[in-house]
Design a protein around this motif. Structure first.
Motif, short mmCIF file in Angstrom:
data_model
loop_
_atom_site.label_atom_id
_atom_site.label_comp_id
_atom_site.label_asym_id
_atom_site.label_seq_id
_atom_site.Cartn_x
_atom_site.Cartn_y
_atom_site.Cartn_z
N LEU A 138 0.81 -1.22 0.00
CA LEU A 138 0.00 0.00 0.00
C LEU A 138 0.84 1.27 0.00
O LEU A 138 0.54 2.23 -0.72
N ARG A 139 1.92 1.30 0.80
CA ARG A 139 2.73 2.51 0.87
C ARG A 139 3.42 2.81 -0.46
O ARG A 139 3.50 3.96 -0.89
N SER A 140 3.90 1.78 -1.12
CA SER A 140 4.56 2.00 -2.41
C SER A 140 3.56 2.43 -3.48
O SER A 140 3.91 3.18 -4.40
N VAL A 141 2.31 1.97 -3.36
CA VAL A 141 1.26 2.39 -4.30
C VAL A 141 1.15 3.90 -4.34
O VAL A 141 1.13 4.52 -5.41
N TYR A 142 1.09 4.51 -3.17
CA TYR A 142 0.85 5.96 -3.11
C TYR A 142 2.13 6.76 -3.29
O TYR A 142 2.08 7.92 -3.73
N LYS A 143 3.25 6.17 -3.00
CA LYS A 143 4.51 6.87 -3.29
C LYS A 143 4.61 7.16 -4.78
O LYS A 143 5.01 8.26 -5.19
N TRP A 144 4.19 6.21 -5.61
CA TRP A 144 4.29 6.38 -7.06
C TRP A 144 3.06 7.10 -7.64
O TRP A 144 3.19 7.89 -8.59
N SER A 145 1.90 6.85 -7.11
CA SER A 145 0.71 7.57 -7.59
C SER A 145 0.83 9.07 -7.31
O SER A 145 0.52 9.90 -8.18
N PHE A 146 1.27 9.43 -6.11
CA PHE A 146 1.45 10.84 -5.76
C PHE A 146 2.52 11.48 -6.62
O PHE A 146 2.43 12.66 -6.98
N PHE A 147 3.54 10.72 -6.95
CA PHE A 147 4.62 11.24 -7.78
C PHE A 147 4.08 11.69 -9.15
O PHE A 147 4.45 12.74 -9.66
N HIS A 148 3.18 10.90 -9.73
CA HIS A 148 2.65 11.21 -11.06
C HIS A 148 1.64 12.35 -11.04
O HIS A 148 1.48 13.03 -12.06
N TRP A 149 0.94 12.53 -9.93
CA TRP A 149 -0.15 13.51 -9.89
C TRP A 149 0.11 14.65 -8.92
O TRP A 149 -0.79 15.42 -8.61
N GLY A 150 1.35 14.78 -8.49
CA GLY A 150 1.69 15.79 -7.50
C GLY A 150 2.37 17.01 -8.08
O GLY A 150 1.93 17.59 -9.07
N LEU A 151 3.48 17.41 -7.48
CA LEU A 151 4.15 18.66 -7.83
C LEU A 151 4.62 18.68 -9.28
O LEU A 151 4.61 19.73 -9.92
N SER A 152 5.05 17.54 -9.80
CA SER A 152 5.57 17.51 -11.18
C SER A 152 4.49 17.88 -12.18
O SER A 152 4.70 18.71 -13.07
N ALA A 153 3.33 17.24 -12.04
CA ALA A 153 2.25 17.51 -12.98
C ALA A 153 1.83 18.98 -12.93
O ALA A 153 1.74 19.66 -13.96
N TRP A 154 1.58 19.47 -11.73
CA TRP A 154 1.09 20.84 -11.59
C TRP A 154 2.18 21.87 -11.83
O TRP A 154 1.92 22.99 -12.28
N GLY A 155 3.44 21.51 -11.53
CA GLY A 155 4.55 22.40 -11.82
C GLY A 155 4.74 22.60 -13.31
O GLY A 155 5.14 23.67 -13.78
N CYS A 156 4.42 21.56 -14.07
CA CYS A 156 4.48 21.63 -15.53
C CYS A 156 3.52 22.69 -16.06
O CYS A 156 3.87 23.51 -16.92
N TYR A 157 2.31 22.69 -15.53
CA TYR A 157 1.34 23.71 -15.92
C TYR A 157 1.72 25.08 -15.38
O TYR A 157 1.57 26.12 -16.05
N ALA A 158 2.19 25.09 -14.13
CA ALA A 158 2.44 26.35 -13.44
C ALA A 158 3.54 27.17 -14.10
O ALA A 158 3.44 28.40 -14.16
N ILE A 159 4.59 26.52 -14.59
CA ILE A 159 5.71 27.27 -15.16
C ILE A 159 5.27 28.05 -16.40
O ILE A 159 5.67 29.19 -16.62
N VAL A 160 4.41 27.44 -17.21
CA VAL A 160 3.91 28.13 -18.41
C VAL A 160 3.02 29.31 -18.00
O VAL A 160 3.18 30.44 -18.49
N GLY A 161 2.08 29.05 -17.11
CA GLY A 161 1.17 30.10 -16.67
C GLY A 161 1.88 31.24 -15.96
O GLY A 161 1.53 32.41 -16.13
N LEU A 162 2.90 30.91 -15.17
CA LEU A 162 3.64 31.94 -14.43
C LEU A 162 4.41 32.84 -15.39
O LEU A 162 4.38 34.08 -15.25
N ALA A 163 5.10 32.24 -16.36
CA ALA A 163 5.84 33.04 -17.33
C ALA A 163 4.91 33.94 -18.13
O ALA A 163 5.17 35.13 -18.31
N LEU A 164 3.80 33.37 -18.59
CA LEU A 164 2.86 34.16 -19.38
C LEU A 164 2.20 35.27 -18.54
O LEU A 164 1.98 36.38 -19.03
N SER A 165 1.88 34.97 -17.29
CA SER A 165 1.29 35.99 -16.42
C SER A 165 2.23 37.17 -16.24
O SER A 165 1.84 38.34 -16.35
#
Length: 565
Positions: free
Chosen positions: A151-178
């Motif tokens: 169970l612990r390894s399940v969420y270590k990898w699930s959170f990795f895919h849907w956490g800071l990396s995913a949203w940081g990808c969107y955020a860098i574009v929006g931040l630069a454009l803003s």
């Protein structure tokens, strides 16, 4: 040594009259040519198109897997670094004292709906269930698969895919454009984010190429998102109505069911896009958020809340302490086990595919973030676009996915959730915990929520495509252009589905994401350069270009020759 003033003017040519009045014809026609060519190729040579796209997918994984891993790490570091910095984090995206256009609730709701809503309904169950059976820790023999210790390894990898990396990808574009749009008064289009590096060269062919790559990546990224959503939509409709023609012998939605669902969704999205951001999109986003919370509360009551709470706490801890290693680890192609399976898991099945998906989605989501984030500080922006949405994702994965895993561990599911296709695993979970009639009612609500998320993503994408094509003009466009892009996205998804199913759409997206991943890295570098040079100007006692003034006044204020940063 004095620092030259920044670029505060970017003249993007737009047509003065005719059908393309207000649009940059090179970007608009170039984007249309590439997408229409792809549609015709997939429609006329469907078998060859599907086979070639699959080969190109394998080539991109093997040749650029490491690039995707390190590029995504850069996006996260850049955003968090700017937010944490004592002075840069306070930088206002807009005029001093300017108030945000949208309430915090509507702001977060629109970001979440545009960024992840569809994927959450599919993968909040499907990904934890998959990782329950196989993830890097089980592949390396560190934990046993399909057991409580997994169970612990399940969420270590699930959170990795849907956490800071995913949203940081969107955020860098929006931040630069803003920053470049609201602080430098440049057009709200992708090329503006590169002005500190290329300056006035972006007014010509170089800028056109940048914006065309953004439009193509956006269309292909949205195609994958809607493709996933349509498969789950069709599966849910079958669960509710039980029509045999909607499901094939393998238990997956038929092409006919997906095409009909696609037409319904896209027709509604075109109508919503025609009403603009402040009306249809805002209203649907708020509705999405309320329904999402209702579904989450439902699972907290009828699901496995204790498993969810434990998984959330341990998962976030494991994610945070392992994130630096996870974010920088790349497993190269190999013929030796377990390296061979680790490569397939990371590059073919999960991480690299996700990173390419988020990157392809980034010009659309990032520009949309910029469009709705005026008046917020960099620190507030990063909190709202990275931290809060990531925590929302973690909640969904532990509450919904944790329930599915607990049902399998306890034996109640009897393998029915593990054995279902990923598009049907959420519905399979509902069938186990609820009686038949209630399960159908809740499934109907999920289908409706999925439909509103699909409409929100599609209509937002159409508006963003028109914004890029018009050189950053945010004004409402003629309905003809909205209808065209909504239609072309529909036809593209339909032809790729018929050419090779969801795999063909995924392959096309991976090719489209590659060039834009480089543009995103350059946008991050350009933003750092601009902010640092502003700080140096201030330290030297010089004037930073006044926010809110026109170009002539700004250049007069600095009393310096015009040059690029």
């Amino acid at each position: 040594m004095s620092i030259h003033p920044p670029v505060t003017e970017l003249n993007i040519t737009v047509e003065k009259k005719g059908f393309y009045q207000g649009f940059n014809s090179m970007v608009t026609l170039g984007s249309k040519f590439i997408i229409i060519l792809l549609v015709l190729w997939a429609a006329v040579f469907s078998d060859q198109a599907g086979a070639l796209l699959k080969k190109m997918q394998g080539w991109s994984f093997e040749s650029f897997g490491a690039w995707y891993i390190y590029a995504m790490a850069f996006y996260v570091i850049a955003c968090l670094g700017l937010a944490i910095h004592p002075s840069l984090g306070k930088t206002k995206l807009g005029d001093p004292g300017e108030k945000p256009e949208f309430s915090t609730f509507s702001w977060i709701a629109m970001m979440f709906g545009a960024g992840m809503g569809i994927g959450m309904l599919t993968f909040s169950t499907a990904e934890p269930i998959y990782h329950f059976a196989s993830n890097p820790d089980t592949i390396m023999g560190l934990v046993a698969p399909k057991s409580e210790e997994t169970l612990r390894s399940v969420y270590k990898w699930s959170f990795f895919h849907w956490g800071l990396s995913a949203w940081g990808c969107y955020a860098i574009v929006g931040l630069a454009l803003s920053f470049f749009t609201y602080n430098r008064k440049l057009p709200l289009t992708i090329r503006s984010g590169l002005t500190p590096l290329f300056g006035k060269k972006l007014e010509g062919p170089l800028g056109n190429i940048v914006d065309i790559s953004a439009v193509v990546a956006t269309i292909l990224g949205v195609a994958v998102t809607i493709g996933y959503g349509i498969t789950q939509f069709a599966s849910g409709m079958h669960t509710v109505f039980g029509a045999d023609w909607m499901i094939n012998a393998q238990g997956s939605p038929t092409n006919a069911a997906m095409i009909i669902g696609l037409v319904i969704i896209m027709a509604a999205s075109i109508l919503s896009a025609a009403s603009g951001v402040g009306k249809g999109i805002k209203w649907l986003s708020n509705l999405n958020m309320f329904l999402s919370f209702a579904l989450l509360i439902f699972f907290m009551i009828f699901g496995s809340p204790l498993v969810a709470i434990k998984s959330l706490a341990l998962g976030m801890w494991d994610y945070l302490i392992n994130f630096p290693i996870q974010g920088l680890t790349y497993w190269a192609s190999s013929d030796v086990e377990p390296a061979a399976t680790l490569y397939k898991w990371q590059s073919i099945w999960w991480t690299v595919f996700y990173w390419a998906w988020w990157i392809a989605f980034a010009p659309f989501v990032g520009l949309f973030f910029a469009r709705i984030s005026k008046g917020r500080s960099i620190r507030e922006y990063v909190m709202g676009t990275m931290i809060i949405p990531a925590i929302m994702c973690f909640l969904w994965f532990t509450v919904v996915g944790g329930t599915a895993i607990d049902l399998e561990l306890s034996g109640q599911a009897g393998g029915t959730i593990l054995g279902a296709g990923q598009e049907a695993q959420l519905f399979a979970t509902l069938k186990v915990i609820l009686s038949s009639g209630v399960a159908k009612a809740v499934t109907a609500m999920v289908v409706f929520l999925l439909m509103t998320y699909l409409i929100t993503s599609a209509d937002s994408a159409v508006l963003i495509i028109n914004t890029i094509n018009s050189g950053g003009d945010e004004s409402q466009k003629e309905k003809t252009h909205i209808i065209f892009w909504g239609t072309i996205i529909t036809v593209l998804i339909a032809t790729l589905l018929l050419a090779g199913g969801l795999a063909a759409i995924k392959s096309a997206m991976l090719v489209g994401a590659l060039p834009f991943s480089l543009i995103m890295v350059l946008m991050g570098i350009a933003l750092f350069k601009a902010l640092i040079r502003d700080a140096l100007r201030a330290r030297q006692g010089g004037k930073i270009v006044p926010v809110g003034t026109d170009t002539t006044t700004a250049r007069a204020a600095v009393k310096a020759s015009v040059s690029e940063e």
